[in-house]
Design an enzyme around this catalytic site. Structure first.
Site, PDB file in Angstrom:
ATOM      1  N   HIS A 180       8.736   1.097   7.515  1.00  0.00           N
ATOM      2  CA  HIS A 180       9.644   1.705   8.493  1.00  0.00           C
ATOM      3  C   HIS A 180      10.788   2.365   7.748  1.00  0.00           C
ATOM      4  O   HIS A 180      11.236   1.850   6.733  1.00  0.00           O
ATOM      5  CB  HIS A 180      10.194   0.638   9.457  1.00  0.00           C
ATOM      6  N   GLU A 222       4.330  -1.046  15.695  1.00  0.00           N
ATOM      7  CA  GLU A 222       3.035  -0.518  16.124  1.00  0.00           C
ATOM      8  C   GLU A 222       1.878  -1.482  15.887  1.00  0.00           C
ATOM      9  O   GLU A 222       0.854  -1.380  16.549  1.00  0.00           O
ATOM     10  CB  GLU A 222       2.735   0.800  15.397  1.00  0.00           C
TER      11      GLU A 222
HETATM   12  N1  ACO Z   1       1.141   1.800   3.599  1.00  0.00           N
HETATM   13  C1  ACO Z   1       1.160   2.007   2.257  1.00  0.00           C
HETATM   14  N2  ACO Z   1       2.211   2.517   1.592  1.00  0.00           N
HETATM   15  C2  ACO Z   1       3.299   2.820   2.317  1.00  0.00           C
HETATM   16  C3  ACO Z   1       3.369   2.623   3.692  1.00  0.00           C
HETATM   17  C4  ACO Z   1       2.237   2.088   4.338  1.00  0.00           C
HETATM   18  N3  ACO Z   1       2.221   1.873   5.662  1.00  0.00           N
HETATM   19  N4  ACO Z   1       4.582   3.034   4.140  1.00  0.00           N
HETATM   20  C5  ACO Z   1       5.251   3.481   3.079  1.00  0.00           C
HETATM   21  N5  ACO Z   1       4.473   3.342   1.957  1.00  0.00           N
HETATM   22  C6  ACO Z   1       4.844   3.657   0.597  1.00  0.00           C
HETATM   23  C7  ACO Z   1       4.786   5.140   0.328  1.00  0.00           C
HETATM   24  O1  ACO Z   1       3.492   5.533  -0.108  1.00  0.00           O
HETATM   25  C8  ACO Z   1       5.828   5.291  -0.765  1.00  0.00           C
HETATM   26  O2  ACO Z   1       5.247   4.855  -1.977  1.00  0.00           O
HETATM   27  P1  ACO Z   1       5.665   5.535  -3.372  1.00  0.00           P
HETATM   28  O3  ACO Z   1       7.099   5.116  -3.593  1.00  0.00           O
HETATM   29  O4  ACO Z   1       4.695   4.951  -4.334  1.00  0.00           O
HETATM   30  O5  ACO Z   1       5.525   7.014  -3.184  1.00  0.00           O
HETATM   31  C9  ACO Z   1       6.889   4.268  -0.361  1.00  0.00           C
HETATM   32  O6  ACO Z   1       6.203   3.276   0.414  1.00  0.00           O
HETATM   33  C10 ACO Z   1       8.022   4.850   0.468  1.00  0.00           C
HETATM   34  O7  ACO Z   1       7.454   5.640   1.503  1.00  0.00           O
HETATM   35  P2  ACO Z   1       8.215   6.779   2.290  1.00  0.00           P
HETATM   36  O8  ACO Z   1       7.191   7.740   2.804  1.00  0.00           O
HETATM   37  O9  ACO Z   1       9.359   7.314   1.517  1.00  0.00           O
HETATM   38  O10 ACO Z   1       8.833   5.950   3.455  1.00  0.00           O
HETATM   39  P3  ACO Z   1       9.348   6.508   4.829  1.00  0.00           P
HETATM   40  O11 ACO Z   1      10.636   5.869   5.118  1.00  0.00           O
HETATM   41  O12 ACO Z   1       9.308   8.002   4.893  1.00  0.00           O
HETATM   42  O13 ACO Z   1       8.176   5.975   5.761  1.00  0.00           O
HETATM   43  C11 ACO Z   1       6.904   5.447   7.608  1.00  0.00           C
HETATM   44  C12 ACO Z   1       8.294   5.351   6.955  1.00  0.00           C
HETATM   45  C13 ACO Z   1       6.568   6.900   7.877  1.00  0.00           C
HETATM   46  C14 ACO Z   1       6.907   4.694   8.919  1.00  0.00           C
HETATM   47  C15 ACO Z   1       5.862   4.830   6.635  1.00  0.00           C
HETATM   48  O14 ACO Z   1       6.173   3.492   6.326  1.00  0.00           O
HETATM   49  C16 ACO Z   1       4.436   4.944   7.165  1.00  0.00           C
HETATM   50  O15 ACO Z   1       3.790   5.978   6.991  1.00  0.00           O
HETATM   51  N6  ACO Z   1       3.896   3.861   7.813  1.00  0.00           N
HETATM   52  C17 ACO Z   1       2.567   3.920   8.351  1.00  0.00           C
HETATM   53  C18 ACO Z   1       2.577   4.619   9.709  1.00  0.00           C
HETATM   54  C19 ACO Z   1       3.223   3.786  10.797  1.00  0.00           C
HETATM   55  O16 ACO Z   1       3.016   2.579  10.889  1.00  0.00           O
HETATM   56  N7  ACO Z   1       4.010   4.473  11.650  1.00  0.00           N
HETATM   57  C20 ACO Z   1       4.759   3.832  12.738  1.00  0.00           C
HETATM   58  C21 ACO Z   1       6.193   3.689  12.377  1.00  0.00           C
HETATM   59  S1  ACO Z   1       7.107   2.793  13.608  1.00  0.00           S
HETATM   60  C22 ACO Z   1       7.500   3.945  14.819  1.00  0.00           C
HETATM   61  O17 ACO Z   1       7.682   5.092  14.547  1.00  0.00           O
HETATM   62  C23 ACO Z   1       7.612   3.523  16.221  1.00  0.00           C
END
Ligand code: ACO
Length: 382
Positions: free
Chosen positions: A265, A318
């Site tokens: 998140h 989620e």
């Molecule tokens: N699975 C694996 N790796 C992840 C995940 C995940 N679910 N989420 C983040 N990471 C990793 C990224 O690959 C990144 O790795 P790196 O540093 O090696 O490049 C690191 O964690 C940071 O990720 P960011 O993209 O910078 O994090 P951001 O704050 O943009 O992401 C998000 C938040 C979009 C929710 C992300 O965690 C994600 O894609 N989760 C999966 C989708 C999801 O569950 N969405 C619902 C969110 S809740 C809502 O909106 C109601």
């Protein structure tokens, strides 16, 4: 002021895009404390609201700024009931759309039609109430039409959550299903400056109308990085199938570079407090599916810790939403639209808050293109 100074997130990362850590508005609606894992609606902790209030009470709280008295709640319900009908123009749009259309696209189109048919002028609370009440009607009418069934007349005596389930199936819903769906709707109603809410506020800040702002928000919610995740969680649980297959499946997904849906998140760097509530609801609602989900969650958390150390990736809202929504009988492609049927209360409250003290939201971009190009007329270009 940055989010860091306001205490909503721990680190303000520069130049990564995504406006991370930037405070884009002030709001008195909800506060997300990412480090503490705390969410409040107008000062009330979500854990105190989740199991004891109705969605209508929460909508009232967001719109009016206080919890309603019994009489005030009755008045709101009466007003919502008066809006419990779909204009012919909207029904016609629903009929004209192909039955294979994605319900989130249908919702976006129908709200746009609803706006064209019924909404004029500046955003008002009456418009917010009318729009919110009609989300379940739109979704249920389309769902029945795509299955070759006539839309039902809304039930005049039951609440928002129960009416939604009734309109989908034509059966009076089970009490435990109504309770679970209501709690889900309460938990998802607002969440700070998330992407769809920000979209709604940007549109409202141009002095556009409430329907346009909500249509934009629906478009933002649809994406899998925001509200589109729960159906993908369900896909994942189905693909894993049994607990013994979970570790290999999740390892393979991470090795491919896939994100595990339902984890991570932007703000929460600990468990999402809504996930805690939904986990308990899922445990009661569907023990068998819960057992698989719980095992997948445990393994996913361990693997994320192992393979993404320091990123602080925990269960988000989620993950268990998928189990809860499936347990009340919703088809997978109605998960995200049902999220919208809750969040519309928050969106409209934010739109009203924005217009009350409006200033056009218009940030700047850092230009990274060329600056000193020599112009060449079309005829001379090679
Ligand atoms: N699975 C694996 N790796 C992840 C995940 C995940 N679910 N989420 C983040 N990471 C990793 C990224 O690959 C990144 O790795 P790196 O540093 O090696 O490049 C690191 O964690 C940071 O990720 P960011 O993209 O910078 O994090 P951001 O704050 O943009 O992401 C998000 C938040 C979009 C929710 C992300 O965690 C994600 O894609 N989760 C999966 C989708 C999801 O569950 N969405 C619902 C969110 S809740 C809502 O909106 C109601």
């Amino acid at each position: 002021m940055t989010a860091e100074t306001s205490g909503t997130t721990s680190t303000v990362k520069q130049n990564r895009g995504g406006l991370e850590g930037v405070v884009a508005a002030t709001t008195a609606l909800s506060k997300v404390e990412g480090i503490a894992g705390r969410l409040i609606y107008r000062g009330y902790n979500i854990h105190d609201l989740a199991r004891t209030t109705s969605f209508e009470e929460i909508a009232y709280l967001l719109w009016y700024g206080k919890l309603p008295t019994k009489m005030e709640l009755v008045d709101l319900k009466v007003q919502m009931l008066e809006e419990r009908t779909l204009p012919m123009a909207v029904l016609q749009v629903l009929k004209d759309l192909p039955p294979t259309a994605a319900p989130m696209d249908v919702l976006r189109t129908a709200v746009s039609a609803l706006g064209a048919a019924t909404i004029q002028g500046k955003p008002t609370l009456d418009q917010a109430i009318a729009l919110t009440e009609r989300f379940p009607l739109i979704l249920a009418a389309f769902h029945r039409m795509r299955n070759g069934l006539e839309p039902l007349e809304p039930h005049p005596e039951i609440g928002y959550a129960a009416n939604y389930l009734y309109l989908l199936s034509g059966q009076m819903p089970k009490e435990e299903h109504v309770r679970a769906l209501n709690a889900y709707l309460v938990l998802l109603a607002d969440h700070g400056m998330n992407a769809s809410t920000f979209t709604a506020r940007i549109i409202a800040s141009t002095e556009s109308d409430i329907a346009s702002a909500v249509v934009g928000a629906i478009g933002a919610l649809k994406g899998p990085l925001h509200g589109g995740a729960p159906s993908k969680v369900q896909d994942m649980l189905e693909a894993i199938g049994t607990e013994d297959r979970a570790e290999n499946w999740l390892r393979d997904a991470l090795a491919r570079g896939d994100r595990l849906m339902g984890f991570g998140h932007r703000i929460y760097k600990t468990e999402d407090p809504r996930a805690e509530e939904l986990r308990e609801m899922a445990r009661i609602a569907d023990p068998q599916q819960f057992a698989l989900a719980r095992r997948v969650e445990e393994i996913a958390l361990a693997l994320l810790e192992e393979q993404k150390p320091g990123r602080r990736l925990y269960t988000n809202v989620e993950f268990y939403s998928a189990v809860v929504l499936a347990s009340v009988g919703l088809p997978r492609d109605l998960f995200t639209p049902t999220f919208a049927a809750s969040r519309v209360a928050g969106w409209t409250a934010h739109i009203l808050e924005q217009v009350t003290n409006n200033r056009l939201i218009r940030p700047e971009a850092e230009y990274t293109g060329a600056t000193e190009q020599q112009f060449v007329p079309l005829d001379e270009r090679q």
